[in-house]
Scaffold this motif. Structure first.
Motif, PDB file in Angstrom:
ATOM      1  N   ASP A  23       0.863  -1.264  -0.144  1.00  0.00           N
ATOM      2  CA  ASP A  23       0.036   0.159   0.139  1.00  0.00           C
ATOM      3  C   ASP A  23       0.881   1.138  -0.332  1.00  0.00           C
ATOM      4  O   ASP A  23       1.997   1.486   0.669  1.00  0.00           O
ATOM      5  CB  ASP A  23      -0.737   0.144   1.474  1.00  0.00           C
ATOM      6  CG  ASP A  23      -1.958   1.115   1.243  1.00  0.00           C
ATOM      7  OD1 ASP A  23      -1.600   2.307   1.032  1.00  0.00           O
ATOM      8  OD2 ASP A  23      -3.104   0.761   1.069  1.00  0.00           O
ATOM      9  N   GLY A  25      -0.005   4.026   0.897  1.00  0.00           N
ATOM     10  CA  GLY A  25       0.258   4.851   2.255  1.00  0.00           C
ATOM     11  C   GLY A  25       1.334   4.371   3.159  1.00  0.00           C
ATOM     12  O   GLY A  25       1.694   5.216   3.826  1.00  0.00           O
ATOM     13  N   GLY A  31      -1.381   9.421   1.010  1.00  0.00           N
ATOM     14  CA  GLY A  31      -2.773   9.208   1.288  1.00  0.00           C
ATOM     15  C   GLY A  31      -3.174  10.417   2.127  1.00  0.00           C
ATOM     16  O   GLY A  31      -2.042  11.316   2.513  1.00  0.00           O
ATOM     17  N   THR A  94      -5.910   5.695   1.709  1.00  0.00           N
ATOM     18  CA  THR A  94      -4.830   5.601   1.074  1.00  0.00           C
ATOM     19  C   THR A  94      -4.637   5.457  -0.390  1.00  0.00           C
ATOM     20  O   THR A  94      -5.667   5.064  -0.830  1.00  0.00           O
ATOM     21  CB  THR A  94      -3.715   4.287   1.804  1.00  0.00           C
ATOM     22  OG1 THR A  94      -4.342   3.245   1.046  1.00  0.00           O
ATOM     23  CG2 THR A  94      -3.968   4.223   3.244  1.00  0.00           C
TER      24      THR A  94
END
Ligand code: PMP
Length: 285
Positions: A23, A25, A31, A94
């Motif tokens: 991810d 994020g 994010g 995110t």
């Protein structure tokens, strides 16, 4: 009762609520988020918070894939599922799962996460005695580099400032901008009182446009106080009669000492007290 976390439309027990190590994020702080309070079962200024969430998203070109109404409903649903009358909500979006490169267009769906939990930022005594703060050597992010108006998942600038406070043995630190004007604390906006007038740095100083800040400015104006947005120097902090910080988690917290300088009488001032009472009335009234 076990906490239920909202992820992409599902409510999951907290140990099942996980995101990928790919991810963006996590990989890049790519994010945005919001922190929101629930008082007596009512979400405080939900629309203002999700409006800012969508503004943050627009600024970083993140397509949330849901409308503001849908996000509001998801937040409401998560609060109800957790059955807490007084709570702190953390809404996080995110960029989603990508690869190890920077390109955000390689990320799939954004991850929509809503956590509801309890919060206690400072011990209750500090709201009576006031806290001591330092000014940080860390300069607040330049608006032209990463605008502090974006509530992004990249909070390293703030964490650097917080570390300085911890090293100094005080709860908070106040960052200045590259011009030396006061910006904000690591996670709160800054206000001072001088000769009966209330001042706070303008958005152009490089700050998050706090929802609590707006609330307090409104409280001051309705009380008939002079309320001004003005560039403030460290010197203005040192000669202030009163100082306080505002934020969703902190609410209104008095500051009585900055960089070793005692402000006013060294205890919570009458105007801070008045604002704190009015704020509590609005949130819990
Ligand atoms: N500045 C920063 C850097 C923050 O992270 C926050 C929120 N914790 C604030 C100010 C206060 O904003 P709000 O009143 O909207 O919580």
């Amino acid at each position: 009762m076990e906490r239920l976390v909202y992820i992409n439309g599902e409510l999951l027990p907290k140990d099942k609520a996980v995101v990928s190590v790919f991810d963006h994020g996590l990989l890049y702080g790519d994010g945005i988020f919001e922190g929101i309070r629930v008082y007596n079962g009512t979400i405080f200024r939900l629309v203002e918070h999700t409006k800012r969430l969508f503004q943050s998203a627009a600024s970083i070109r993140l397509n949330i894939g849901m409308t503001q109404d849908e996000i509001n409903q998801a937040i409401q649903q998560t609060v109800e599922a957790n059955g807490l009358a007084d709570a702190y909500i953390r809404a996080i979006i995110t960029r989603g799962n990508g690869n190890l490169g920077l390109n955000p267009n390689k990320c799939g769906q954004p991850q929509i996460i809503i956590i509801v939990d309890t919060v206690a930022l400072y011990p209750p005594e500090l709201y009576k005695s006031g806290l001591e703060a330092i000014t940080a050597a860390t300069v607040r992010n330049l608006p032209g580099a990463l605008n502090p108006r974006i509530k992004s998942l990249n909070y390293l600038n703030n964490i650097m400032a917080k570390l300085e406070a911890i090293d100094a043995g005080v709860p908070e630190s106040i960052m200045c901008n590259h011009l030396g004007f006061v910006a904000e604390a690591s996670g709160e906006n800054v206000f001072i009182v001088r000769d009966g007038a209330v001042y706070t740095p303008p958005v152009s100083a490089g700050i998050l446009e706090g929802i609590t800040r707006a609330e307090v400015m409104d409280i001051c104006r309705r009380m008939g106080r002079t309320m001004l947005e003005a560039d403030l120097s460290r010197h203005d902090l040192y000669i202030a009669d009163e100082c306080f910080l505002t934020g969703t988690a902190a609410e209104v917290i008095p500051v009585v000492k900055i960089d070793g300088r005692v402000l006013g009488a060294g205890r919570i001032g009458p105007i801070t007290e008045e604002i704190l009472t009015a704020f509590r009335q609005r949130t819990r009234g």
